[in-house]
Design a protein around this motif. Sequence first.
Motif, PDB file in Angstrom:
ATOM      1  N   UNK A 146      34.834  48.290  55.565  1.00  0.00           N
ATOM      2  CA  UNK A 146      33.705  48.052  56.401  1.00  0.00           C
ATOM      3  C   UNK A 146      33.811  47.309  57.605  1.00  0.00           C
ATOM      4  N   UNK A 147      32.611  46.890  58.148  1.00  0.00           N
ATOM      5  CA  UNK A 147      32.720  46.316  59.698  1.00  0.00           C
ATOM      6  C   UNK A 147      33.311  44.948  59.283  1.00  0.00           C
ATOM      7  N   UNK A 148      32.691  44.324  58.311  1.00  0.00           N
ATOM      8  CA  UNK A 148      33.395  42.959  57.910  1.00  0.00           C
ATOM      9  C   UNK A 148      35.007  43.056  57.875  1.00  0.00           C
ATOM     10  N   UNK A 149      35.608  44.071  57.155  1.00  0.00           N
ATOM     11  CA  UNK A 149      37.138  44.161  56.957  1.00  0.00           C
ATOM     12  C   UNK A 149      37.562  44.229  58.311  1.00  0.00           C
ATOM     13  N   UNK A 150      36.970  44.735  59.260  1.00  0.00           N
ATOM     14  CA  UNK A 150      37.507  45.050  60.676  1.00  0.00           C
ATOM     15  C   UNK A 150      37.609  43.798  61.336  1.00  0.00           C
ATOM     16  N   UNK A 151      36.631  42.927  61.157  1.00  0.00           N
ATOM     17  CA  UNK A 151      36.432  41.700  61.879  1.00  0.00           C
ATOM     18  C   UNK A 151      37.349  40.491  61.295  1.00  0.00           C
TER      19      UNK A 151
END
Length: 65
Positions: free
Chosen positions: A12-17
Amino acid sequence: MNQNFNVSGMTCGHCEKAVTRAIKQVDPQAEVKIDRSKNLVEVQSQQARETLARAIAEEGYTVAA
């Protein structure tokens, strides 16, 4: 120096961040591009590959050799 990492576990986007933040903690000047669909993390950095891979792994993601 451009370095590519095959990183699994990003969903997810949280993982990317989280991955981006981990890399920037060891090199605040790093440029990070992530293609989650390909599990690809591209990093423009002068840091050693091992240092960047360790930072990603410490966030809980698997970095392929």
